[in-house]
Design a protein around this motif. Structure first.
Motif, PDB file in Angstrom:
ATOM      1  N   PRO A  10       0.801  -1.237   0.000  1.00 36.71           N
ATOM      2  CA  PRO A  10       0.000   0.000   0.000  1.00 36.71           C
ATOM      3  C   PRO A  10       0.833   1.287   0.000  1.00 36.71           C
ATOM      4  O   PRO A  10       0.323   2.336  -0.398  1.00 36.71           O
ATOM      5  N   MET A  11       2.078   1.251   0.474  1.00 37.38           N
ATOM      6  CA  MET A  11       2.915   2.456   0.577  1.00 37.38           C
ATOM      7  C   MET A  11       2.145   3.588   1.271  1.00 37.38           C
ATOM      8  O   MET A  11       1.989   4.687   0.741  1.00 37.38           O
ATOM      9  N   GLU A  12       1.658   3.281   2.476  1.00 38.57           N
ATOM     10  CA  GLU A  12       0.864   4.266   3.219  1.00 38.57           C
ATOM     11  C   GLU A  12       1.757   5.449   3.609  1.00 38.57           C
ATOM     12  O   GLU A  12       2.795   5.265   4.223  1.00 38.57           O
ATOM     13  N   THR A  13       1.335   6.665   3.252  1.00 39.08           N
ATOM     14  CA  THR A  13       2.218   7.824   3.431  1.00 39.08           C
ATOM     15  C   THR A  13       2.345   8.292   4.873  1.00 39.08           C
ATOM     16  O   THR A  13       3.322   8.934   5.240  1.00 39.08           O
TER      17      THR A  13
ATOM     18  N   MET B  57      13.437   4.217  -0.892  1.00 38.59           N
ATOM     19  CA  MET B  57      12.144   4.826  -1.198  1.00 38.59           C
ATOM     20  C   MET B  57      11.624   5.713  -0.086  1.00 38.59           C
ATOM     21  O   MET B  57      11.934   5.515   1.088  1.00 38.59           O
ATOM     22  N   PHE B  58      10.801   6.670  -0.477  1.00 37.62           N
ATOM     23  CA  PHE B  58      10.135   7.583   0.437  1.00 37.62           C
ATOM     24  C   PHE B  58       8.631   7.497   0.148  1.00 37.62           C
ATOM     25  O   PHE B  58       8.235   6.866  -0.820  1.00 37.62           O
TER      26      PHE B  58
ATOM     27  N   ALA C  26       6.782   9.281  -1.323  1.00 32.66           N
ATOM     28  CA  ALA C  26       6.432   9.798  -2.651  1.00 32.66           C
ATOM     29  C   ALA C  26       6.465   8.722  -3.730  1.00 32.66           C
ATOM     30  O   ALA C  26       6.105   8.984  -4.871  1.00 32.66           O
ATOM     31  N   ILE C  27       6.889   7.505  -3.380  1.00 26.59           N
ATOM     32  CA  ILE C  27       6.795   6.409  -4.344  1.00 26.59           C
ATOM     33  C   ILE C  27       5.363   5.870  -4.264  1.00 26.59           C
ATOM     34  O   ILE C  27       4.855   5.597  -3.174  1.00 26.59           O
ATOM     35  N   ALA C  28       4.711   5.742  -5.406  1.00 28.06           N
ATOM     36  CA  ALA C  28       3.306   5.375  -5.444  1.00 28.06           C
ATOM     37  C   ALA C  28       3.067   3.975  -4.870  1.00 28.06           C
ATOM     38  O   ALA C  28       3.995   3.161  -4.787  1.00 28.06           O
ATOM     39  N   ALA C  29       1.809   3.714  -4.489  1.00 33.29           N
ATOM     40  CA  ALA C  29       1.416   2.391  -3.995  1.00 33.29           C
ATOM     41  C   ALA C  29       1.791   1.337  -5.031  1.00 33.29           C
ATOM     42  O   ALA C  29       1.773   1.612  -6.227  1.00 33.29           O
TER      43      ALA C  29
ATOM     44  N   TYR D 228       6.828   0.059  -8.489  1.00 35.24           N
ATOM     45  CA  TYR D 228       7.188  -0.557  -9.762  1.00 35.24           C
ATOM     46  C   TYR D 228       8.563  -0.058 -10.162  1.00 35.24           C
ATOM     47  O   TYR D 228       8.837   1.140 -10.049  1.00 35.24           O
TER      48      TYR D 228
END
Lengths: 106, 153
Positions: free
Chosen positions: A27-30, A63-64, A66-69, A72
């Protein structure tokens, strides 16, 4: 459970560049979002990703949020001989995942 | 000499903003990074070396309609003889955190190139920096327009 899709050519020619595509399900929850009750959703991101060929580094990403869910990555590698491509990634809570793919050079 | 007064519209906007900030702190959302923060991040990376434009190419759409996942590609030309491109570093100045990602290329990497998807909080300038093995740094920027906001909600 984190799933991953990895695309590597079945066979490559020695010394010839080839493409690697990786799609990690996450999910890359911000940490900036809130749920319906208004409570902040804690940050949960994949921090590191690394691809190695027989121990030698191909590509590494830090990664931070700002990398989308579902991070890729599309990058290039070169191999002189066959081996194992290893993919390792980990989140900020210390969970790590790994996957590998066989690479045939002919 | 221009007048020191704020234009009426700007004053009203700021007053409304300040009132909102005081009255509903629960709705306060993190603002974008300050230019100073971005500069500091870049300075930390570049160090003493000069930051020159060129060599690296940042590919992003100029008009972004879905900022939750924006396709981004960073590539580079041929570096000066005797050097290789070690890494790319991407910064989005108007995001809550200016850092987007650091991408390193190891000895088994092919041409230095990476594609990924990023989030953008607002219309802004995104900068990519390439770091070479001799320590020199090259940059490229894209000014883009975001028609919706991601990152914050």
């Amino acid at each position: 459970m984190t799933r991953v899709l990895i695309r590597v050519p079945k066979t490559v020619k020695p010394g010839q560049e080839f493409e690697i595509k990786v799609l990690i399900s996450h999910p890359m929850e911000t940490g900036y979002r809130r749920d319906h009750q208004g409570t902040p959703i804690p940050r949960d991101i994949v921090k590191q990703f690394r691809c190695t060929l027989d121990g030698e580094e191909v590509f590494r990403a830090e990664m931070f949020p700002a990398i989308a869910a579902n991070p890729y990555f599309f990058f290039h590698a070169v191999a002189e001989r066959g081996g194992t491509l290893r993919f390792e990634w980990s989140d900020e809570r210390g969970t790590a995942w790994r996957e590998s793919a066989a690479l045939t050079v002919e | 000499m221009t007048a020191q007064f704020l234009p009426r519209r700007q004053f009203l906007l700021r007053a409304a903003g300040a009132a909102g900030f005081v009255l509903v702190p629960g709705l306060w959302r993190p603002l974008g990074a300050t230019p100073a923060e971005v500069k500091a991040e870049i300075a930390k990376l570049v160090g003493e070396a000069a930051l020159r434009p060129g060599l690296v190419k940042l590919d992003l759409p100029v008009l972004v309609e879905s900022p939750n996942a924006v396709g981004m590609t960073v590539t580079a030309g041929t570096p000066p003889a005797g050097t290789r491109i070690q890494s790319f570093h991407v910064f989005a100045a108007a995001n809550p955190l200016p850092n987007v990602g650091h991408f390193h290329f190891g000895p088994r990497a092919g041409r230095p190139r990476v594609s990924t998807h990023i989030r953008l909080a607002d219309s802004q300038t995104v900068t990519a920096i390439a770091k070479l093995s001799d320590g020199s740094c090259w940059s490229d920027s894209v000014d883009l327009l975001v028609t919706l906001s991601a990152c914050l909600d």
